[in-house]
Motif scaffolding. Structure first.
Motif, PDB file in Angstrom:
ATOM      1  N   ASP A  63      60.390  48.364  45.034  1.00 35.72           N
ATOM      2  CA  ASP A  63      59.430  49.425  45.351  1.00 35.72           C
ATOM      3  C   ASP A  63      57.993  49.011  45.055  1.00 35.72           C
ATOM      4  OD1 ASP A  63      61.471  51.226  46.097  1.00 35.72           O
ATOM      5  OD2 ASP A  63      61.748  51.860  44.007  1.00 35.72           O
ATOM      6  N   VAL A  64      57.810  47.960  44.252  1.00 34.49           N
ATOM      7  CA  VAL A  64      56.461  47.517  43.863  1.00 34.49           C
ATOM      8  C   VAL A  64      55.854  46.739  45.023  1.00 34.49           C
ATOM      9  CG1 VAL A  64      55.092  46.193  42.222  1.00 34.49           C
ATOM     10  CG2 VAL A  64      57.127  47.431  41.439  1.00 34.49           C
ATOM     11  N   THR A  65      54.820  47.304  45.615  1.00 36.46           N
ATOM     12  CA  THR A  65      54.197  46.675  46.785  1.00 36.46           C
ATOM     13  C   THR A  65      52.824  46.088  46.482  1.00 36.46           C
ATOM     14  OG1 THR A  65      53.304  48.832  47.457  1.00 36.46           O
ATOM     15  CG2 THR A  65      55.424  48.177  48.398  1.00 36.46           C
ATOM     16  N   ARG A  66      52.236  46.459  45.346  1.00 39.38           N
ATOM     17  CA  ARG A  66      50.889  45.967  45.023  1.00 39.38           C
ATOM     18  C   ARG A  66      50.747  45.846  43.513  1.00 39.38           C
ATOM     19  NH1 ARG A  66      48.018  49.746  47.366  1.00 39.38           N
ATOM     20  NH2 ARG A  66      47.087  48.700  49.162  1.00 39.38           N
ATOM     21  N   ILE A  67      50.055  44.817  43.074  1.00 39.29           N
ATOM     22  CA  ILE A  67      49.686  44.655  41.666  1.00 39.29           C
ATOM     23  C   ILE A  67      48.177  44.485  41.604  1.00 39.29           C
ATOM     24  CG2 ILE A  67      49.911  43.247  39.588  1.00 39.29           C
ATOM     25  CD1 ILE A  67      52.669  42.359  40.622  1.00 39.29           C
ATOM     26  N   LEU A  68      47.510  45.387  40.879  1.00 31.71           N
ATOM     27  CA  LEU A  68      46.073  45.300  40.652  1.00 31.71           C
ATOM     28  C   LEU A  68      45.839  44.780  39.243  1.00 31.71           C
ATOM     29  CD1 LEU A  68      44.869  48.785  42.022  1.00 31.71           C
ATOM     30  CD2 LEU A  68      45.241  46.677  43.291  1.00 31.71           C
ATOM     31  N   LEU A  69      44.890  43.883  39.099  1.00 34.76           N
ATOM     32  CA  LEU A  69      44.512  43.387  37.773  1.00 34.76           C
ATOM     33  C   LEU A  69      43.152  43.949  37.393  1.00 34.76           C
ATOM     34  CD1 LEU A  69      45.495  39.600  37.881  1.00 34.76           C
ATOM     35  CD2 LEU A  69      46.803  41.516  36.946  1.00 34.76           C
ATOM     36  N   THR A  70      43.053  44.457  36.160  1.00 37.17           N
ATOM     37  CA  THR A  70      41.744  44.899  35.679  1.00 37.17           C
ATOM     38  C   THR A  70      40.840  43.699  35.419  1.00 37.17           C
ATOM     39  OG1 THR A  70      42.521  44.955  33.376  1.00 37.17           O
ATOM     40  CG2 THR A  70      42.645  47.025  34.654  1.00 37.17           C
ATOM     41  N   GLY A  88      57.663  40.580  45.250  1.00 39.43           N
ATOM     42  CA  GLY A  88      56.995  40.267  46.513  1.00 39.43           C
ATOM     43  C   GLY A  88      55.704  41.036  46.713  1.00 39.43           C
ATOM     44  N   ALA A  89      55.165  41.625  45.648  1.00 38.34           N
ATOM     45  CA  ALA A  89      53.977  42.469  45.746  1.00 38.34           C
ATOM     46  C   ALA A  89      52.734  41.662  46.110  1.00 38.34           C
ATOM     47  CB  ALA A  89      53.748  43.201  44.423  1.00 38.34           C
ATOM     48  N   ARG A  90      51.788  42.329  46.756  1.00 38.66           N
ATOM     49  CA  ARG A  90      50.476  41.767  47.022  1.00 38.66           C
ATOM     50  C   ARG A  90      49.617  41.895  45.768  1.00 38.66           C
ATOM     51  NH1 ARG A  90      48.733  41.002  52.084  1.00 38.66           N
ATOM     52  NH2 ARG A  90      46.615  41.724  51.589  1.00 38.66           N
ATOM     53  N   ILE A  91      48.740  40.903  45.544  1.00 35.46           N
ATOM     54  CA  ILE A  91      47.932  40.845  44.333  1.00 35.46           C
ATOM     55  C   ILE A  91      46.479  41.141  44.666  1.00 35.46           C
ATOM     56  CG2 ILE A  91      47.290  39.456  42.332  1.00 35.46           C
ATOM     57  CD1 ILE A  91      50.333  40.001  42.713  1.00 35.46           C
ATOM     58  N   ALA A  92      45.855  41.998  43.868  1.00 29.72           N
ATOM     59  CA  ALA A  92      44.445  42.334  44.065  1.00 29.72           C
ATOM     60  C   ALA A  92      43.702  42.227  42.739  1.00 29.72           C
ATOM     61  CB  ALA A  92      44.303  43.746  44.632  1.00 29.72           C
ATOM     62  N   VAL A  93      42.483  41.669  42.789  1.00 31.53           N
ATOM     63  CA  VAL A  93      41.611  41.545  41.625  1.00 31.53           C
ATOM     64  C   VAL A  93      40.179  41.519  42.148  1.00 31.53           C
ATOM     65  CG1 VAL A  93      41.633  39.011  41.641  1.00 31.53           C
ATOM     66  CG2 VAL A  93      41.258  40.232  39.476  1.00 31.53           C
ATOM     67  N   HIS A  94      39.228  41.843  41.294  1.00 28.37           N
ATOM     68  CA  HIS A  94      37.837  41.782  41.727  1.00 28.37           C
ATOM     69  C   HIS A  94      37.496  40.372  42.213  1.00 28.37           C
ATOM     70  CE1 HIS A  94      33.441  41.857  41.583  1.00 28.37           C
ATOM     71  NE2 HIS A  94      33.534  43.179  41.644  1.00 28.37           N
ATOM     72  N   GLY A  95      36.659  40.308  43.234  1.00 30.72           N
ATOM     73  CA  GLY A  95      36.334  39.024  43.842  1.00 30.72           C
ATOM     74  C   GLY A  95      35.777  37.994  42.883  1.00 30.72           C
ATOM     75  N   LEU A  96      35.088  38.428  41.824  1.00 29.18           N
ATOM     76  CA  LEU A  96      34.500  37.487  40.877  1.00 29.18           C
ATOM     77  C   LEU A  96      35.554  36.764  40.047  1.00 29.18           C
ATOM     78  CD1 LEU A  96      31.392  39.490  39.578  1.00 29.18           C
ATOM     79  CD2 LEU A  96      31.403  37.503  41.105  1.00 29.18           C
ATOM     80  N   GLU A  97      36.796  37.265  40.052  1.00 22.88           N
ATOM     81  CA  GLU A  97      37.829  36.637  39.229  1.00 22.88           C
ATOM     82  C   GLU A  97      39.037  36.167  40.024  1.00 22.88           C
ATOM     83  OE1 GLU A  97      38.517  38.746  35.524  1.00 22.88           O
ATOM     84  OE2 GLU A  97      36.363  39.076  35.366  1.00 22.88           O
ATOM     85  N   ALA A  98      38.926  36.200  41.346  1.00 25.60           N
ATOM     86  CA  ALA A  98      40.021  35.689  42.170  1.00 25.60           C
ATOM     87  C   ALA A  98      40.281  34.210  41.856  1.00 25.60           C
ATOM     88  CB  ALA A  98      39.697  35.866  43.644  1.00 25.60           C
ATOM     89  N   GLY A  99      39.212  33.447  41.645  1.00 26.81           N
ATOM     90  CA  GLY A  99      39.369  32.029  41.327  1.00 26.81           C
ATOM     91  C   GLY A  99      40.071  31.804  40.005  1.00 26.81           C
ATOM     92  N   ASN A 100      39.832  32.683  39.032  1.00 26.92           N
ATOM     93  CA  ASN A 100      40.504  32.563  37.734  1.00 26.92           C
ATOM     94  C   ASN A 100      41.997  32.825  37.857  1.00 26.92           C
ATOM     95  OD1 ASN A 100      37.556  33.915  36.973  1.00 26.92           O
ATOM     96  ND2 ASN A 100      38.168  32.247  35.621  1.00 26.92           N
TER      97      ASN A 100
END
Length: 242
Positions: A63-70, A88-100
């Protein structure tokens, strides 16, 4: 201290303690159609507790379709790669930390003290790199359980975000504010990229409208939550002037 795998903060909004004493929390939002969004993933040891919490609330890993990171620190991204493989969730994080997130390494800290150097030698400071599917921006309203607003709160890390669930009035502070052992505080400067910005972001949270405040470190505040946050900030300001 929580004694159950998940604590309901509002209908469809849950806090998942992943360590003893509520020290590191993950959050789950469940949509009406059963889809689940996780906020943060805890340390690399956390996925087992997170999966148990999902079962407890009647959800399945599928049921988990997305994971957001603070933000990209090991106590928030440590379990990310494993949970992505399982869900299989999609991952989202602020653009400034995508590289991290992609490198598995946290942003630099402002004051690299001896203690900070020792912390970086401990397991959990880094994590298994993971791909990022979406880069979040300030003010964005993510389509999660009726609308989850991204509030860019830089300082602890450059791309740190708080999240405001508009339908329920639940604010997730991320690491902008702690509530460890029943005492509100700012995060330790040992882990901060910019101390001055950290403080400014905390004060910005006092200006938002919310009814419940959830902390990634420590238990939530349900009663007069906004007043509690603003009271802490007033006392801190008075102490600095005194």
């Amino acid at each position: 201290m929580s004694r159950t795998p998940a604590v309901e903060l509002a209908p469809g909004v849950f806090r998942i303690p992943t360590t003893p004493g509520d020290y590191v929390n993950v959050f789950a939002f469940r949509d009406d159609d059963g889809q689940v969004t996780l906020v943060d993933c805890g340390y690399f040891t956390a996925p087992g507790r997170i999966l148990a919490a999902l079962r407890f609330i009647g959800s399945d890993p599928s049921d988990v379709t997305r994971i957001l990171l603070t933000h990209a620190h090991g106590d928030h991204a440590g379990g990310l790669a494993r949970l992505r493989r399982i869900t299989g969730a999609r991952i989202a994080v602020h653009g400034l930390e995508a590289g991290n997130v992609r490198s598995g390494r946290p942003p630099a800290v402002e004051r690299l003290t001896l203690f900070a150097r020792l912390v970086k030698l401990l397991p959990g400071d880094t994590w298994t790199p993971s791909e990022v599917d979406e880069e979040l921006t300030d003010g964005q309203v993510v389509d999660v359980a009726g609308g989850l607003r991204v509030v860019h709160t830089p300082g602890h890390t450059p791309g740190h975000v708080a999240l405001l669930h508009q339908p329920s009035g639940v604010l997730l502070t991320g690491d902008s504010l702690f509530n460890w052992r029943g005492r509100m505080s700012l995060p330790s400067l040992t882990y901060c990229a910019d101390a001055r910005l950290t403080e400014r972001s905390a004060y910005a949270l006092g200006e938002l409208e919310y009814d419940v405040v959830g902390f990634t470190h420590g238990p939530e505040i349900r009663e007069r939550a906004r007043e509690a946050v603003r009271g802490f900030l007033r006392e801190r300001g008075a102490g600095r002037r005194g």
